[in-house]
Design a protein around this motif. Structure first.
Motif, PDB file in Angstrom:
ATOM      1  N   GLU A  78     -25.382 -11.620  23.059  1.00 17.46           N
ATOM      2  CA  GLU A  78     -25.632 -10.511  22.133  1.00 17.46           C
ATOM      3  C   GLU A  78     -25.640  -9.184  22.883  1.00 17.46           C
ATOM      4  OE1 GLU A  78     -28.946  -8.975  18.872  1.00 17.46           O
ATOM      5  OE2 GLU A  78     -28.884 -11.087  19.478  1.00 17.46           O
ATOM      6  N   ARG A 111     -22.777  -2.624  25.782  1.00 26.04           N
ATOM      7  CA  ARG A 111     -23.935  -2.326  26.628  1.00 26.04           C
ATOM      8  C   ARG A 111     -25.034  -3.349  26.345  1.00 26.04           C
ATOM      9  NH1 ARG A 111     -28.719   0.043  26.678  1.00 26.04           N
ATOM     10  NH2 ARG A 111     -28.630   0.511  24.447  1.00 26.04           N
ATOM     11  N   PHE A 112     -25.680  -3.813  27.426  1.00 28.47           N
ATOM     12  CA  PHE A 112     -26.700  -4.852  27.324  1.00 28.47           C
ATOM     13  C   PHE A 112     -28.023  -4.333  27.878  1.00 28.47           C
ATOM     14  CE2 PHE A 112     -22.572  -6.757  27.770  1.00 28.47           C
ATOM     15  CZ  PHE A 112     -22.561  -7.824  26.876  1.00 28.47           C
ATOM     16  N   THR A 113     -29.129  -4.884  27.385  1.00 26.52           N
ATOM     17  CA  THR A 113     -30.436  -4.625  27.993  1.00 26.52           C
ATOM     18  C   THR A 113     -30.919  -5.844  28.776  1.00 26.52           C
ATOM     19  OG1 THR A 113     -31.528  -5.302  25.931  1.00 26.52           O
ATOM     20  CG2 THR A 113     -31.134  -2.938  26.243  1.00 26.52           C
ATOM     21  N   ASP A 114     -30.367  -7.009  28.455  1.00 27.58           N
ATOM     22  CA  ASP A 114     -30.727  -8.250  29.143  1.00 27.58           C
ATOM     23  C   ASP A 114     -29.755  -8.469  30.303  1.00 27.58           C
ATOM     24  OD1 ASP A 114     -31.263 -10.786  30.024  1.00 27.58           O
ATOM     25  OD2 ASP A 114     -30.994 -11.769  28.084  1.00 27.58           O
ATOM     26  N   ASP A 116     -26.307  -5.209  22.968  1.00 23.87           N
ATOM     27  CA  ASP A 116     -27.223  -4.310  22.259  1.00 23.87           C
ATOM     28  C   ASP A 116     -26.504  -3.117  21.655  1.00 23.87           C
ATOM     29  OD1 ASP A 116     -30.141  -5.310  22.958  1.00 23.87           O
ATOM     30  OD2 ASP A 116     -28.889  -5.548  24.737  1.00 23.87           O
ATOM     31  N   GLU A 117     -25.319  -2.823  22.179  1.00 21.58           N
ATOM     32  CA  GLU A 117     -24.584  -1.664  21.655  1.00 21.58           C
ATOM     33  C   GLU A 117     -23.095  -1.903  21.845  1.00 21.58           C
ATOM     34  OE1 GLU A 117     -24.089   2.583  23.517  1.00 21.58           O
ATOM     35  OE2 GLU A 117     -26.031   2.493  22.490  1.00 21.58           O
ATOM     36  N   TYR A 129     -25.759  -9.730  30.325  1.00 22.12           N
ATOM     37  CA  TYR A 129     -24.715  -8.871  30.919  1.00 22.12           C
ATOM     38  C   TYR A 129     -23.890  -9.647  31.939  1.00 22.12           C
ATOM     39  CZ  TYR A 129     -22.704  -5.437  34.123  1.00 22.12           C
ATOM     40  OH  TYR A 129     -21.840  -4.747  34.937  1.00 22.12           O
TER      41      TYR A 129
END
Length: 318
Positions: A284, A234-237, A286-287, A241
């Motif tokens: 990177e 899972r990504f925040t960026d 995030d999860e 992603y």
């Protein structure tokens, strides 16, 4: 070492309804063997046959090295049975229940009392020993039930759903008791509807469905039968992603959650490969979470309407 239990071609029917339809079982000495299956699958019938309580229609069985058909008395001398329903007499004390079992095993008075005292202490029932068993909690009654089973020093114990109805703490206490029995060299044949219980305790597991063994193996071997394992990133960026999604084309996308799901067996090798790729690509996540099939997945796949066919699961896992 000869197996503690060996059954071949075991069959039992009630009227025209087959309950056991030619099952084979081998239980190594000093292990926990768990028989899983939905209600009505035949688990209790199997226990009753192996413990001499009822006879099979056909099949060959050896328990503790003794032929079940020709020498049932020798089998009874080496086994203990704790059924689904407690054998504890609530009208007498815990100590009196133990002494009654000692008498049934024809132990001399002095030896019977010593055995009762030792087992009551081992199962943390000394303080309640002289209280009516009807005042015991469910967990205490189950501990007393197993203590009574051990009076005759059996080398093979059948536990038929021993933790049904117990609270989580009592269930965990029962697990510890079972582990201690096996450490002492006792063989435990366990039926249970709690899949976590089989996962925690059993060296080997057989899944019984419609009177037949659908699959058998260690918990890990059975889990590998079931597809669906994956790694979820899972990504925040959003940019990271999209970069990861473009490179990992085999991954299933969840654009709303910015998450990728990569098919995986959850092995250390595959996980390391994914992490190495992320590092080399400068991406990177995030999860990162790993999902591998559990015994729930195995149970439902083997006993329910699933994509796994009988041909895929009928062979024992080696």
């Amino acid at each position: 070492m000869a197996p503690a239990i060996a059954a071949k071609g075991l069959r039992k029917s009630y009227g025209d309804k087959p309950v056991l339809d030619g099952i084979d079982l081998t239980v190594p000495t000093g292990t926990v063997f768990s028989l899983l299956g939905p209600n009505g699958a035949g688990k209790t019938t199997a226990v009753k046959i192996l413990s001499t309580l009822i006879t099979a229609d056909s099949g060959e069985v050896r328990v503790g090295g003794h032929d079940l058909a020709t020498n049932p008395q020798a089998v009874r001398a080496v086994i203990g049975v704790t059924g689904q329903f407690s054998a504890v007499d609530g009208l007498i004390t815990g100590e009196e229940n133990m002494l009654l079992m000692a008498d049934l095993h024809h132990l001399p008075k002095k030896e019977g009392r010593r055995t009762a005292v030792e087992l009551l202490e081992r199962f943390d029932l000394t303080e309640a020993a002289r209280k009516p068993a009807s005042t015991y909690s469910g967990g205490m009654k189950r501990r007393l039930d197993i203590a009574m089973t051990l009076v005759g020093s059996p080398r093979i114990i059948f536990l038929d759903e021993p933790t049904t109805g117990l609270d989580p703490r009592s269930r965990h206490n029962m697990w510890q008791i079972i582990r201690e029995l096996v450490t002492d060299g006792v063989t435990v044949f366990l039926t249970t509807q709690y899949l976590e219980e089989a996962d925690q305790l059993a060296d080997r597991i057989a899944v019984l469905n419609n009177g037949r063994i659908a699959a058998e193996g260690s918990a890990e071997e059975l889990k590998r039968l079931i597809p669906g394992g994956h790694v979820r990133l899972r990504f925040t960026d959003p940019h990271a992603y999209r970069s990861a999604a473009a490179a990992l084309r085999e991954a299933a996308r969840d654009d709303e959650a910015l998450a990728l799901q990569i098919p995986s067996d959850g092995s250390q090798r595959e996980l390391r490969s994914i992490l190495d790729w992320l590092d080399s690509a400068g991406v990177e996540a995030d999860e990162l979470t790993v999902h591998t099939p559990d015994l729930d997945d195995v149970f439902f796949a083997l006993t329910g309407d699933t994509t796994l066919t009988t041909d895929q699961t009928k062979e024992t896992v080696r």
